[in-house]
Design a protein around this motif. Structure first.
Motif, PDB file in Angstrom:
ATOM      1  N   GLU A  59       0.697  -1.186  -0.023  1.00  0.00           N
ATOM      2  CA  GLU A  59       0.021  -0.074  -0.068  1.00  0.00           C
ATOM      3  C   GLU A  59       0.839   1.214   0.085  1.00  0.00           C
ATOM      4  O   GLU A  59       2.059   1.040   0.598  1.00  0.00           O
ATOM      5  N   PRO A  60       0.505   2.314  -0.702  1.00  0.00           N
ATOM      6  CA  PRO A  60      -0.828   2.730  -1.076  1.00  0.00           C
ATOM      7  C   PRO A  60      -0.933   2.121  -2.444  1.00  0.00           C
ATOM      8  O   PRO A  60       0.085   1.786  -3.244  1.00  0.00           O
ATOM      9  N   LEU A  61      -2.379   1.776  -2.845  1.00  0.00           N
ATOM     10  CA  LEU A  61      -2.444   1.158  -4.215  1.00  0.00           C
ATOM     11  C   LEU A  61      -1.862   1.883  -5.474  1.00  0.00           C
ATOM     12  O   LEU A  61      -1.832   2.989  -5.351  1.00  0.00           O
ATOM     13  N   PRO A  62      -1.356   1.284  -6.394  1.00  0.00           N
ATOM     14  CA  PRO A  62      -0.707   2.071  -7.643  1.00  0.00           C
ATOM     15  C   PRO A  62      -1.696   2.501  -8.565  1.00  0.00           C
ATOM     16  O   PRO A  62      -1.704   2.499  -9.796  1.00  0.00           O
ATOM     17  N   TYR A  63      -2.911   3.159  -7.858  1.00  0.00           N
ATOM     18  CA  TYR A  63      -3.751   4.112  -8.912  1.00  0.00           C
ATOM     19  C   TYR A  63      -3.369   5.384  -9.076  1.00  0.00           C
ATOM     20  O   TYR A  63      -2.563   5.995  -8.130  1.00  0.00           O
ATOM     21  N   THR A  64      -3.862   6.189 -10.128  1.00  0.00           N
ATOM     22  CA  THR A  64      -3.357   7.634 -10.267  1.00  0.00           C
ATOM     23  C   THR A  64      -4.635   8.463 -10.340  1.00  0.00           C
ATOM     24  O   THR A  64      -5.786   7.877  -9.680  1.00  0.00           O
ATOM     25  N   THR A  65      -4.597   9.756 -10.933  1.00  0.00           N
ATOM     26  CA  THR A  65      -5.796  10.758 -10.361  1.00  0.00           C
ATOM     27  C   THR A  65      -6.957  10.204 -11.068  1.00  0.00           C
ATOM     28  O   THR A  65      -8.075  10.027 -10.551  1.00  0.00           O
ATOM     29  N   LEU A  66      -6.920   9.666 -12.549  1.00  0.00           N
ATOM     30  CA  LEU A  66      -8.094   9.170 -13.070  1.00  0.00           C
ATOM     31  C   LEU A  66      -7.767   7.667 -13.505  1.00  0.00           C
ATOM     32  O   LEU A  66      -6.854   7.705 -14.213  1.00  0.00           O
ATOM     33  N   ASN A  67      -8.808   6.820 -13.316  1.00  0.00           N
ATOM     34  CA  ASN A  67      -8.513   5.614 -13.793  1.00  0.00           C
ATOM     35  C   ASN A  67      -9.689   5.049 -14.231  1.00  0.00           C
ATOM     36  O   ASN A  67     -11.081   5.188 -13.723  1.00  0.00           O
ATOM     37  N   VAL A  68      -9.745   4.709 -15.402  1.00  0.00           N
ATOM     38  CA  VAL A  68     -10.957   4.082 -16.252  1.00  0.00           C
ATOM     39  C   VAL A  68     -10.838   2.619 -16.252  1.00  0.00           C
ATOM     40  O   VAL A  68      -9.842   2.028 -16.829  1.00  0.00           O
ATOM     41  N   ILE A  69     -11.828   1.884 -15.763  1.00  0.00           N
ATOM     42  CA  ILE A  69     -11.693   0.579 -15.705  1.00  0.00           C
ATOM     43  C   ILE A  69     -12.766   0.185 -16.699  1.00  0.00           C
ATOM     44  O   ILE A  69     -13.924  -0.006 -16.632  1.00  0.00           O
ATOM     45  N   SER A  70     -12.414  -0.469 -18.120  1.00  0.00           N
ATOM     46  CA  SER A  70     -13.153  -0.904 -19.074  1.00  0.00           C
ATOM     47  C   SER A  70     -13.575  -2.197 -18.864  1.00  0.00           C
ATOM     48  O   SER A  70     -12.660  -3.212 -18.715  1.00  0.00           O
ATOM     49  N   LEU A  71     -14.938  -2.549 -18.733  1.00  0.00           N
ATOM     50  CA  LEU A  71     -15.425  -4.096 -18.543  1.00  0.00           C
ATOM     51  C   LEU A  71     -15.777  -4.497 -19.965  1.00  0.00           C
ATOM     52  O   LEU A  71     -16.643  -5.581 -20.059  1.00  0.00           O
ATOM     53  N   VAL A  72     -15.973  -3.941 -20.912  1.00  0.00           N
ATOM     54  CA  VAL A  72     -16.718  -4.103 -22.230  1.00  0.00           C
ATOM     55  C   VAL A  72     -16.258  -5.865 -22.734  1.00  0.00           C
ATOM     56  O   VAL A  72     -16.991  -6.480 -23.148  1.00  0.00           O
ATOM     57  N   ASN A  73     -15.129  -6.233 -22.295  1.00  0.00           N
ATOM     58  CA  ASN A  73     -14.600  -7.453 -23.028  1.00  0.00           C
ATOM     59  C   ASN A  73     -14.530  -8.519 -21.930  1.00  0.00           C
ATOM     60  O   ASN A  73     -13.475  -9.625 -22.014  1.00  0.00           O
ATOM     61  N   THR A  74     -15.368  -8.382 -20.683  1.00  0.00           N
ATOM     62  CA  THR A  74     -15.404  -9.329 -19.627  1.00  0.00           C
ATOM     63  C   THR A  74     -16.677 -10.167 -19.689  1.00  0.00           C
ATOM     64  O   THR A  74     -17.554  -9.675 -20.433  1.00  0.00           O
ATOM     65  N   ASN A  75     -16.386 -11.461 -18.929  1.00  0.00           N
ATOM     66  CA  ASN A  75     -17.672 -12.100 -18.750  1.00  0.00           C
ATOM     67  C   ASN A  75     -18.454 -11.648 -17.628  1.00  0.00           C
ATOM     68  O   ASN A  75     -18.211 -10.761 -17.000  1.00  0.00           O
TER      69      ASN A  75
END
Length: 630
Positions: free
Chosen positions: A431-447
């Motif tokens: 920790e802290p987690l390796p995220y930044t200011t803006l994080n876009v998580i695209s799930l379009v190609n997931t089950n």
């Protein structure tokens, strides 16, 4: 402007609470007036008018209008002079919205219309007060008012430090609105402060609309797009998730679709042991080989197939030939123990397993290969291995029916296979987690399993992290969770039907939306089906942007949960055009009808498909291919 310079329209002739009727001086139904160089909106449904009462200006909106025939007082249709131009009068019905006093607009019931008050057109200056925000207040421009063309600005503090709902049918412009709200925020002078404070924005993108370069007007150095993929070998990005959140009994019960009566208790027990033991290869091997030893010493207290079950699991990680002697063991009912070949001394509950017996059974080599297999695995595969041996352990002494647990493992196999493609398990020490200011998580190609679990897993993790950082003090940074197509995961129709995971799913988000504000954690929901979202969650939204909705259930849900939306504005929702919206809530004094423009270049990948353009392009490509062949 003074009231003397405003265009007089009529006089109040009747008052009933906050509803007043105006007798118009003229029959004019001009849509606009040119007055002292300004183009002002005419008197029409939805438009503002000003009721002048001494030094106070009561602002009202037009809710309906009609005409009356003064000469045709008995409503007879036989009179030839009915609706004579010299006989008819226009009557307009108004609903009070608030007052302008001392140059400020406020919603109050202190002043009400009175018969005889003159009504005038609302001037540009008055509109500026109604819609306006003090220049000292930080704000963003969202669009222009639809009727007057007045610039509409939203106060940053009152709007973004709240839970936001953006609702509208497909094609109504809600994706553009969501993007514009945050791109305008990042265009302000506060962008660097957002970055420096460590504040973070997370976009859960079910349709892959917000992944293109340049979106949200933030530098790529402060933006990370996670394109998760469970298809075609899963060659996508991996989302960092803390081990303590992924290896949680409630989360895994959801992921594995575990049955509450039999499989969930097994998962809870196995995970409790896993999380408390902090296994290494050696300690794990001592435990699982210890299970085998205990089975051998238990005689007929253990199930007849328990040794075979243990071997079948171990074969996945150990050379099969190492089990030759173990497979030759036979149970002798007279000695109540196991015997082997070549004078192998029996093992039962009254004897200890000798060093020679362990050597003959090749426990040392089996254990060595289990250690190597365990230490060479990723975290998810280690847990899977633990669950498999735990299944043997809990069923060996008949305390659990293995047939009840076996179906779970097919789902475990499929779920972990999918998760390994999209998740990077992070140890808590990192920790802290390796995220930044803006994080876009695209799930379009997931089950579907990943679509169901990842948003909840990420949301709970970053929310708990924010709570820990605040820890009773004031937030030094904020987190903003933005969920597009929120009905996919916040559907309330299955709540309280007996399945633990369904209750858990909603309880996570209900806690966030009820308690998040005090920790600096804010939720933005976008959906084409607000009726499918849990009413508890929807009722906690503070500011709404409503595009066109026509479904009766959606409209009823909004009517029941939006206290700031008046009846006249509510009736306009089904008639809104593309990009038109009603903004209402704590950030605005009155519901505001707005035209929200599209970004010229960087905008969500949600534009309607132009079929003729696709077909023309395809035909041209086929022609070019044909010409090359010739």
């Amino acid at each position: 402007m003074t009231s003397r310079s405003a265009k007089k329209l009529g006089v109040i002739i009747a008052v009933d609470g906050d509803i007043a009727q105006v007798g118009m001086y003229e029959m004019s139904n001009d849509t606009e007036y040119l007055w002292y160089g300004d183009v002002l909106s005419g008197v029409k449904v939805g438009a503002f008018v000003t009721i002048n009462q001494d030094d106070v200006k009561i602002i009202a909106s037009v809710v309906s209008e009609k005409i009356i025939d003064q000469q045709n007082t008995i409503k007879s249709k036989e009179f030839d002079n009915r609706y004579n131009p010299n006989s008819i009068n226009r009557i307009v019905q108004l609903k009070s919205k608030g007052v302008i006093s001392d140059g400020k607009f406020e919603v109050t019931s202190k002043f009400v219309p009175m018969i005889g008050n003159e009504v005038s057109v609302t001037t540009k200056a008055e509109l500026g007060v109604i819609y306006g925000i003090s220049k000292a207040i930080a704000r963003i421009e969202i669009g222009n008012s639809l009727l007057e063309g007045q610039k509409i600005e939203l106060p940053i503090n009152q709007f973004f430090a709240s839970h936001i709902g953006i609702f509208g049918n497909t094609g109504s412009g809600k994706s553009n609105t969501l993007h514009r709200l945050f791109i305008q925020l990042f265009r302000t002078k506060h962008k660097q402060g957002i970055i420096d404070s460590g504040s973070q924005f997370y976009v859960i993108d079910f349709n892959g609309e917000y992944t293109s370069a340049g979106q949200f007007a933030i530098e790529e150095a402060h933006k990370k797009v996670y394109k998760l993929n469970t298809r075609n070998g899963g060659k996508g990005d991996k989302l960092p998730i803390l081990q303590s959140y992924l290896f949680d009994a409630d989360i895994l019960a959801i992921l594995f679709d575990a049955r509450p009566a039999t499989q969930v208790p097994f998962l809870r027990s196995a995970l409790s042991l896993w999380n408390s033991s902090n296994f290494t290869g050696q300690s794990f091997t001592r435990f699982v080989v210890g299970t085998l030893k205990a089975i051998l010493k238990s005689g007929n207290d253990a199930t007849a197939d328990s040794i075979d079950n243990w071997v079948n699991v171990a074969k996945k990680y150990v050379d099969e030939q190492l089990f030759d002697n173990l497979n030759k063991l036979k149970y002798n009912s007279s000695t109540e123990g196991y015997e082997g070949v070549n004078g192998f001394k029996y093992i039962n509950k009254n004897t200890e397993i000798s060093i020679n017996q362990m050597k003959v059974l090749k426990f040392d080599k089996i254990g060595s290969q289990i250690i190597d297999a365990f230490d060479g695995m990723g975290e998810m595969q280690k847990l899977k291995m633990h669950l498999e041996f735990q299944k043997v352990h809990v069923s060996a002494w008949k305390s659990t029916n293995i047939e009840h647990i076996n179906p779970l493992f097919k789902r475990i196999e499929a779920a972990f296979d999918a998760l390994e493609k999209v998740v990077e398990v992070v140890d808590i020490k990192e920790e802290p987690l390796p995220y930044t200011t803006l994080n876009v998580i695209s799930l379009v190609n997931t089950n579907q399993e990943v679509k169901r679990v990842i948003p909840m897993l990420l949301s709970k993790m970053i929310y708990d992290e924010q709570k820990r950082d605040v820890n009773g003090g004031k937030p030094k940074m904020t987190k903003h969770l933005i969920i597009d197509e929120a009905h996919n995961i916040l559907n309330g129709s299955h709540h309280n039907v007996g399945d633990d995971w369904q209750d858990y799913r909603l309880s996570v988000f209900e806690e966030i939306i009820k308690e998040g504000r005090k920790f600096g954690f804010y939720l933005t929901l976008s959906s084409q089906r607000p009726a499918d979202i849990s009413p508890t969650i929807l009722s906690q939204v503070h500011n709404y942007v409503i595009h066109r909705l026509v479904n009766d259930k959606d409209l009823q849900m909004l009517e029941n949960t939006m206290p700031t939306l008046d009846r006249a504005s509510f009736r306009m929702i089904p008639m809104l055009g593309k990009g038109e919206a009603i903004i209402t809530g704590n950030a605005l004094s009155v519901p505001t009808l707005v035209k929200i423009p599209k970004e010229a270049e960087h905008r969500p990948d949600s534009d309607d498909v132009e079929l003729t353009e696709v077909w023309t392009r395809s035909g041209k490509e086929d022609t070019e291919k044909f010409q090359k062949v010739e």
